[in-house]
Motif scaffolding. Structure first.
Motif, short mmCIF file in Angstrom:
data_model
loop_
_atom_site.label_atom_id
_atom_site.label_comp_id
_atom_site.label_asym_id
_atom_site.label_seq_id
_atom_site.Cartn_x
_atom_site.Cartn_y
_atom_site.Cartn_z
N LYS A 1 88.27 3.92 54.06
CA LYS A 1 88.75 4.33 55.37
C LYS A 1 89.21 5.79 55.39
N ARG B 1 81.33 10.86 62.12
CA ARG B 1 81.78 10.38 63.44
C ARG B 1 80.68 9.53 64.10
N ARG B 2 79.43 9.99 63.98
CA ARG B 2 78.34 9.23 64.60
C ARG B 2 78.16 7.87 63.94
N ALA C 1 82.36 6.24 63.80
CA ALA C 1 83.31 6.44 64.91
C ALA C 1 84.69 6.79 64.36
N ASP C 2 85.71 6.02 64.75
CA ASP C 2 87.07 6.31 64.29
C ASP C 2 87.49 5.42 63.12
N ALA C 3 86.54 4.71 62.53
CA ALA C 3 86.88 3.80 61.43
C ALA C 3 87.19 4.56 60.14
N THR D 1 88.93 8.06 58.57
CA THR D 1 89.77 9.25 58.78
C THR D 1 89.31 10.34 57.83
N ARG E 1 90.93 21.40 62.70
CA ARG E 1 90.79 20.74 64.00
C ARG E 1 89.48 21.11 64.68
N GLY F 1 86.53 19.15 63.55
CA GLY F 1 86.59 17.72 63.80
C GLY F 1 87.36 16.89 62.80
N ASP G 1 90.63 15.12 60.93
CA ASP G 1 91.89 14.53 61.39
C ASP G 1 93.10 15.17 60.73
N VAL H 1 97.77 7.26 56.10
CA VAL H 1 96.57 6.62 56.63
C VAL H 1 96.38 5.22 56.06
#
Length: 813
Positions: free
Chosen positions: A745, A768-769, A772-774, A776, A790, A793, A795, A811
């Motif tokens: 993760k 990200r593609r 997604a947000d799974a 970090t 930032r 992209g 976190d 996290v």
């Protein structure tokens, strides 16, 4: 004298600006190693050189920065073509010099990393030989962050220069330029003064420099510090055009040419003899720089006065000690003479005992540690080298390498990090001929014994005469008078009651007549007498009163130690009595009178170190033994980690972030914690790595430097996380595959070079593609900032290894 050095003696010299960022603006693909364009786009590379030369630069650097030769089979061709293109540009411009540009090999050296010291020496020799063979005019070693690797590089480059045809009357100049942070520290903890102490004492280093990191203005304090300790060597200053930002896929630097030039005008007033630009600077920056600094009057480098009473600066990997004007303590206990336990440790190769003994002396107040391994049955060269390396893994303090064997001294000097003291040279011609060259080759201060082929003179006159000969011999070999510490030789009072008076008179005359610093092995005076501490303490205070600069004592002898601090205070060497009050405000008079351990409120002295202590001290084997003892005593493995390991690492992290310890100690403590966790894990049921405790790490595509990423991996593992380390130059798809396979993760990405930041952005975009947000993402590296993190992209931005641990806790836990 080399033409470049003549030019520096007559006027300010200008180096070029950035190569990688400029090539990127010309179309260098994201993640591609810039040096590959030496073969694929040579005209564009040469055009960059011409742009800088036309802007007024005197020196252009070959397009050979930042590639690890291990990763490129065609490394020699890349180096030769890089130098050839720079030379062609100089020829076409009709002026200037072409420099071979080298930097870190991309991996920390052992014991902190995976590359052996001699392997690094060999690589730097090969790289330098290729550049020299291609006709470079000088060699630039830049953006260096580890003093150990700097030493390896200098030794390798020096070997290549000596073997080349250009190693005659005007050898190629060597520039050593370092990337210090805003506190004036390298990545591995060395400060400006300690690094300069080594580099100014080593032969073959012609120019000292600072480069990279930031725009000019925040680095001016570092520049002033370097100029103050450069000892007459020219100083180079090559800062960035600010901190990078990624805009529309392009790396942008915000310090414009005119702003850069204004600050560089101030830089030349701070002591820079050579100026130029690093990351993000263009030919426009260099042109503006030339216009700004040309009107400023030029003061050429001037050799600083070298009186014998001038301070002698010595250093370990992250601690610098100045001998003079105030006296310092040299701990004597790493010596087998009269110490059965030390003899056994040396015979058994028990480095943990030796490290603990070293640590005790530093904690007691020693500034420098004498290291002597002289046992007849040992290979002294191998033993002195091994002990030196072992002690330097856990202690930042300088060492005094103590041996009568030139071979043993050279073995230890070669791997020593910093500038040590060598004990010793004497008035014997054979000894001077053997030891003085070692001091200049590796950079060292020297203890100079007032004896010669006829032994130790009985009078002060005789010892002073030998000291005069040693000073003359040192001058012939290029050893500074300020780097000599003269030993007037302490003889046993029991054998000759008049001997102490002769020694004290010699100390006085050395300081007053010859204007040199002095050192004494103080405890010899009491040999053969009862209550030795009383005699030793009295003699020490008398010697300090006559100007003694350094005292070799047992810092665990509290009667002698209290005499030292009391004498320092009484003689005005302890401003505000701060040290004396700090050590003795709560100490009972009885404890000092009897020479016992000073009793302090709430402070105990355990028989042995517990698990937490061993981790804080960085002792791997004792940590494993302490962990095993706890398990055997019924402590549950998980409880052991939570109650001992994690609190120890928290303490270490706090010390690191407050600047009390530095990277080598941090990594050694992490290694000790890993050993303890391994013991605990062995007593737990076997289990597959859990996704919630797994972290994927990678250095992004095109970047072959993994120093920072490896440090992060070590720290995360020490906290019990499972790290899937993908290595360096990792494709975005490979990162995605690893995340999918592990179920991790948290992803950590590293980049050192501005040219590989776009590859980091592409990797994050793919993650990200795909997830997604799974997942970090945290990022770090020399060119990264919170803002840039930032923008691409991420976190989290992790400035260092401890920051990555905080991210992991937030996290994953």
């Amino acid at each position: 004298m080399h033409p470049l050095m003549k030019l520096i003696a007559s006027r300010r010299v200008v180096f070029d600006g950035s190569m990688g960022a400029t090539l990127q603006a010309m179309g260098l693909p994201d993640g591609m190693q810039p040096a590959l364009w030496n073969l694929e786009q040579p005209d564009r590379v040469k055009a960059v050189h011409r742009g800088y030369l036309d802007a007024g630069a005197d020196v252009v650097l070959s397009n050979t920065f930042g590639f690890n030769p291990d990763e490129f089979p065609q490394w020699e061709t890349l180096v030769r073509e890089g130098v050839r293109l720079a030379r062609e540009a100089v020829r076409e411009a009709g002026h200037g010099f072409a420099a071979l540009d080298l930097t870190s090999l991309g991996t920390l050296l052992a014991p902190w990393g995976g590359r052996e010291f001699e392997d690094a020496v060999d690589w730097y020799e090969k790289l330098a030989a290729a550049g020299i063979g291609a006709g470079c005019d000088l060699i630039m070693l830049e953006t260096m962050t580890c003093l150990r690797e700097i030493k390896a590089a200098i030794l390798g480059i020096r070997e290549a220069k000596q073997k080349s045809e250009k190693g005659g009357d005007a050898p190629l100049p060597l520039v050593v330029s370092m990337a210090f942070d805003l506190s004036g520290r390298l990545l591995t903890g060395s400060d400006i003064e300690g690094a300069a102490a080594m580099l100014t004492a080593m032969e073959g280093v012609d120019i000292l420099g600072l480069n990279c990191h930031r725009e000019p203005r925040p680095l001016l304090p570092n520049l002033k510090r370097l100029a103050a300790c450069a000892k007459g060597k020219p100083v180079l200053f090559k800062p960035n055009a600010g901190i990078p930002e990624l805009i529309d896929g392009r790396t942008v630097f915000h310090t414009d040419p005119e702003e850069f030039a204004v600050d560089m005008r101030e830089a030349v007033a701070c002591g820079a003899h050579i100026v130029g630009g690093c990351c993000g600077t263009t030919d426009a920056h260099i042109a503006a720089l030339v216009r700004a600094v040309n009107p400023v009057p030029y003061a050429p480098p001037a050799e600083q006065a070298d009186g014998g009473l001038a301070p002698c600066v010595v250093s370990g990997h992250s601690q610098t000690v100045t001998v003079g004007p105030h006296p310092v303590l040299i701990g004597e206990r790493l010596n087998p003479t009269g110490k059965p336990a030390m003899k056994k440790a040396l015979r058994d190769g028990d480095m943990d005992f030796i490290k603990q003994e070293a640590n005790r002396q530093i904690e007691a107040g020693a500034d420098i540690l004498d290291v002597n391994v002289g046992l007849p049955e040992l290979d002294e060269a191998a033993a002195l080298k091994a002990v030196t390396e072992a002690v330097q893994t856990v202690l930042p303090a300088p060492l005094q390498l103590d041996s009568a064997s030139p071979e043993a001294l050279e073995a230890a000097l070669r791997v020593y990090v910093g500038k040590p003291v060598v004990n010793s040279v004497s008035g014997k011609k054979s000894v001077m001929d053997a030891v003085f060259p070692l001091a200049t080759k590796y950079g060292a201060a020297l203890v100079a014994l007032c004896l010669d082929e006829d032994g130790i003179p009985e009078t002060a006159d005789g010892r002073i005469e030998i000291a005069r000969r040693i000073i003359a011999g040192a001058e012939r070999y290029g050893v500074r008078k300020s780097d000599l510490l003269f030993d007037a030789l302490t003889m046993a009072a029991a054998a000759d009651p008049a001997a102490p008076s002769v020694t004290l008179e010699t100390v006085r005359r050395l300081r007053e007549e010859l204007q040199v610093k002095t050192v004494l092995g103080v405890s010899n005076v009491s040999f053969g007498l009862p209550s030795r501490s009383m005699i030793t303490a009295a003699f020490l205070t008398m010697a300090l009163g006559r100007g003694l600069s350094a005292a070799i004592i047992n810092p665990l002898d509290h009667q002698v130690l209290s005499a030292y601090y009391a004498a320092r205070a009484a003689l005005g060497h302890d401003e505000g009595f701060s040290q004396f009050i700090g050590k003795y405000a709560s100490v009972t008079l009885e404890a000092v009178d009897t020479g016992r351990e000073p009793a302090r409120a709430g402070q105990g002295q355990p028989e042995s170190m517990n698990l937490t202590d061993t981790i804080v001290a960085g002792m791997e084997n004792p940590a494993a033994a302490a962990a095993s003892a706890l398990i055997a005593g019924g402590v549950e493995p998980l409880s052991m980690i939570e109650d001992y390991v994690i609190p120890a690492l928290t303490e270490v992290g706090s010390r690191y972030e407050s600047g009390k310890i530095f990277l080598p100690q941090l990594m050694q403590s992490a290694a000790a914690a890993k050993r303890a966790i391994a013991v605990a894990t062995a007593h737990m049921p076997a289990a597959e790595p859990r996704p919630e405790k797994t972290i994927v790490l990678a250095t992004v595509e095109g970047d072959v430097h993994d120093i920072g990423k490896n440090i992060v991996a070590t720290m995360l593992q020490s906290y019990g996380y499972h790290v899937a380390d993908l290595g360096k130059n990792v494709l975005p798809a490979e990162v995605a595959d690893a995340l999918r396979a592990s179920g991790a993760k948290l992803l950590g990405l590293s980049a050192l070079m501005t040219t590989t930041v776009p590859a980091m952005r592409q990797t994050i975009a793919l993650v990200r593609r795909e997830f997604a947000d799974a997942v970090t993402v945290m990022v770090g590296g020399a060119v990264l900032t919170p803002t840039l993190a930032r923008e691409i992209g991420a976190d989290y931005y992790a400035a260092d290894a401890m920051a990555s641990v905080r991210v992991a806790k937030e996290v994953l836990e």
